[in-house]
Design a protein around this motif. Structure first.
Motif, short mmCIF file in Angstrom:
data_model
loop_
_atom_site.label_atom_id
_atom_site.label_comp_id
_atom_site.label_asym_id
_atom_site.label_seq_id
_atom_site.Cartn_x
_atom_site.Cartn_y
_atom_site.Cartn_z
N VAL A 156 0.83 -1.20 0.00
CA VAL A 156 0.00 0.00 0.00
C VAL A 156 0.86 1.25 0.00
CG1 VAL A 156 -1.90 1.21 1.13
CG2 VAL A 156 -1.81 -1.28 1.22
N GLY A 157 1.96 1.24 0.75
CA GLY A 157 2.88 2.38 0.75
C GLY A 157 3.44 2.66 -0.63
N PRO A 158 4.02 1.67 -1.31
CA PRO A 158 4.48 1.91 -2.68
C PRO A 158 3.37 2.36 -3.63
CG PRO A 158 5.49 -0.07 -1.81
CD PRO A 158 4.48 0.37 -0.79
N ALA A 159 2.16 1.81 -3.48
CA ALA A 159 1.05 2.24 -4.34
C ALA A 159 0.74 3.71 -4.13
CB ALA A 159 -0.18 1.38 -4.07
N GLU A 160 0.69 4.14 -2.87
CA GLU A 160 0.36 5.53 -2.58
C GLU A 160 1.50 6.47 -3.01
OE1 GLU A 160 -1.68 8.93 -0.80
OE2 GLU A 160 -2.08 7.20 -2.06
N LEU A 161 2.74 6.05 -2.78
CA LEU A 161 3.87 6.88 -3.21
C LEU A 161 3.86 7.05 -4.73
CD1 LEU A 161 6.45 8.37 -2.33
CD2 LEU A 161 7.69 6.21 -2.62
N THR A 162 3.56 5.98 -5.44
CA THR A 162 3.47 6.06 -6.90
C THR A 162 2.35 7.01 -7.32
OG1 THR A 162 4.28 3.78 -7.11
CG2 THR A 162 3.13 4.71 -9.01
N ARG A 163 1.20 6.89 -6.68
CA ARG A 163 0.07 7.78 -7.01
C ARG A 163 0.46 9.25 -6.84
NH1 ARG A 163 -4.16 10.62 -4.76
NH2 ARG A 163 -3.40 10.28 -2.62
N LEU A 164 1.13 9.55 -5.75
CA LEU A 164 1.48 10.93 -5.45
C LEU A 164 2.50 11.51 -6.44
CD1 LEU A 164 1.74 10.69 -1.56
CD2 LEU A 164 -0.08 11.78 -2.88
N LEU A 165 3.34 10.63 -7.01
CA LEU A 165 4.42 11.11 -7.87
C LEU A 165 4.16 10.88 -9.36
CD1 LEU A 165 7.42 9.92 -5.67
CD2 LEU A 165 6.64 12.28 -6.00
N LEU A 166 3.00 10.35 -9.70
CA LEU A 166 2.70 10.11 -11.12
C LEU A 166 2.75 11.37 -11.98
CD1 LEU A 166 -0.08 7.36 -11.39
CD2 LEU A 166 2.21 7.36 -12.41
N PRO A 167 2.27 12.52 -11.51
CA PRO A 167 2.38 13.71 -12.37
C PRO A 167 3.83 14.03 -12.76
CG PRO A 167 0.82 14.10 -10.60
CD PRO A 167 1.50 12.80 -10.28
N GLN A 168 4.75 13.93 -11.80
CA GLN A 168 6.16 14.21 -12.10
C GLN A 168 6.76 13.15 -13.03
OE1 GLN A 168 4.57 14.41 -9.15
NE2 GLN A 168 5.75 15.58 -7.64
N LEU A 169 6.35 11.91 -12.84
CA LEU A 169 6.85 10.82 -13.69
C LEU A 169 6.31 10.95 -15.11
CD1 LEU A 169 6.44 8.00 -11.05
CD2 LEU A 169 8.61 8.55 -12.18
N ARG A 170 5.04 11.31 -15.23
CA ARG A 170 4.45 11.49 -16.57
C ARG A 170 5.13 12.63 -17.31
NH1 ARG A 170 -1.59 11.12 -14.08
NH2 ARG A 170 -1.93 8.85 -14.28
N LEU A 171 5.46 13.68 -16.60
CA LEU A 171 6.10 14.83 -17.22
C LEU A 171 7.44 14.44 -17.84
CD1 LEU A 171 5.73 17.90 -17.62
CD2 LEU A 171 7.03 18.23 -15.51
N ALA A 172 8.15 13.55 -17.18
CA ALA A 172 9.48 13.14 -17.66
C ALA A 172 9.43 11.87 -18.50
CB ALA A 172 10.41 12.92 -16.47
N ARG A 173 8.22 11.31 -18.70
CA ARG A 173 8.11 9.99 -19.35
C ARG A 173 9.06 9.02 -18.64
NH1 ARG A 173 5.90 9.50 -24.39
NH2 ARG A 173 7.52 8.03 -25.06
N GLY A 174 8.86 8.93 -17.34
CA GLY A 174 9.82 8.28 -16.48
C GLY A 174 9.68 6.78 -16.37
N HIS A 175 10.28 6.25 -15.31
CA HIS A 175 10.44 4.81 -15.13
C HIS A 175 10.16 4.48 -13.67
CE1 HIS A 175 13.13 1.18 -16.48
NE2 HIS A 175 12.08 0.78 -15.81
N VAL A 176 9.31 3.51 -13.43
CA VAL A 176 9.04 3.03 -12.08
C VAL A 176 9.62 1.62 -11.95
CG1 VAL A 176 7.30 2.56 -10.33
CG2 VAL A 176 6.90 4.38 -12.01
N VAL A 177 10.47 1.44 -10.95
CA VAL A 177 11.10 0.14 -10.72
C VAL A 177 10.65 -0.38 -9.36
CG1 VAL A 177 13.26 -1.13 -10.43
CG2 VAL A 177 13.10 0.71 -12.13
N PHE A 178 10.09 -1.58 -9.35
CA PHE A 178 9.69 -2.25 -8.11
C PHE A 178 10.69 -3.37 -7.83
CE2 PHE A 178 5.78 -0.52 -9.90
CZ PHE A 178 5.16 0.04 -8.81
N VAL A 179 11.40 -3.28 -6.72
CA VAL A 179 12.24 -4.40 -6.31
C VAL A 179 11.36 -5.33 -5.49
CG1 VAL A 179 14.27 -5.13 -5.01
CG2 VAL A 179 14.34 -3.04 -6.40
N ASN A 180 11.01 -6.44 -6.09
CA ASN A 180 10.10 -7.41 -5.50
C ASN A 180 10.92 -8.48 -4.78
OD1 ASN A 180 7.99 -9.63 -5.38
ND2 ASN A 180 6.79 -8.11 -6.48
N SER A 181 10.67 -9.73 -5.02
CA SER A 181 11.33 -10.84 -4.35
C SER A 181 10.94 -12.12 -5.05
CB SER A 181 10.88 -10.90 -2.88
OG SER A 181 11.22 -12.12 -2.28
N GLY A 182 11.75 -13.15 -4.87
CA GLY A 182 11.33 -14.46 -5.36
C GLY A 182 10.00 -14.87 -4.74
#
Length: 229
Positions: free
Chosen positions: A106-132
């Motif tokens: 939920v934390g990563p989802a909310e952080l992504t939501r809050l920063l999507l405008p800045q990421l869209r402006l730069a045509r950016g990249h979201v990287v999720f470090v998950n796990s096996g």
């Protein structure tokens, strides 16, 4: 010179990624869970910016950012922070479930939501470090694996939704990596910990930078990193 926001910069894989990006002169924004940790990170990485926000309390992230000045444009958002608590399903309380779901999903989802405008402006990249554990769940790993399976779903949905906006989305699935978290896992498993048996965090960091530096005509969507023989 790219601008990155990194969670989990204080140790393990996050620290390895932060060191590499800082050394090459990129602009860094480091998320810290409290003001004290923010000061420590600012001292460790001269020139880096810090933001204070606790992923374990996602409902307050918007309020916290409203009292600070996040970056105006963002080339990448690197979700590397995470928590783990093992135990059989029969022993896991709602508190343990909620703590891992909050910090890992939920934390990563909310952080992504809050920063999507800045990421869209730069045509950016979201990287999720998950796990096996985000691909296969084993005994004692129920709550952690559930949070990481959810993180995979978050990344997959985000990729489809944001493709028209030019965003790239990558999930990295490291196997057991020689980090403080792995040391904790071994204690919970009742096993001796030998970091030499597991992936060096620098190897995972190198993989993450590969996904970031790939030319715009291609996208690494999912990559699995496993301990060598």
């Amino acid at each position: 010179m790219a601008t990155h926001l990194i969670t989990g910069a204080s140790s393990g894989i996050g620290a390895a990624v932060t060191r590499r990006l800082h050394t090459r002169g990129d602009t860094l924004w480091l998320l810290a869970r409290n003001a004290g940790r923010a000061r420590e990170l600012a001292a460790e990485y001269p020139g880096a910016h810090t933001l204070v926000g606790d992923l374990a309390d996602p409902g307050r992230l918007s309020w916290a950012f409203g009292h600070q000045s996040p970056p105006q444009e963002l080339d990448s958002l690197l979700h590397i922070a995470g928590v783990v608590e093992l135990g059989p399903i029969g022993d896991l309380t709602p508190k343990i479930w909620n703590e891992q779901l909050a910090a890992n999903l939920v934390g990563p989802a909310e952080l992504t939501r809050l920063l999507l405008p800045q990421l869209r402006l730069a045509r950016g990249h979201v990287v999720f470090v998950n796990s096996g554990a985000g691909l296969n769940a084993h005994a004692q790993w129920g709550a952690y694996a559930a949070s990481k399976h959810g993180l995979k779903a978050l990344a997959d949905s985000l990729r489809w939704e944001e493709k028209p906006n030019g965003l790239r989305v990558t999930t990295v699935y490291p196997g057991r990596t020689a980090t403080p978290m792995q040391e904790k896992v071994h204690r919970q498993e009742g096993k001796e910990y030998d970091p030499a048996l597991w992936i060096d965090p620098e190897s995972v960091a190198q993989t993450i930078l590969l996904t970031l530096d790939l030319p715009r005509d291609a996208e690494i969507q999912d990559v699995t990193v496993r301990p060598g023989s």
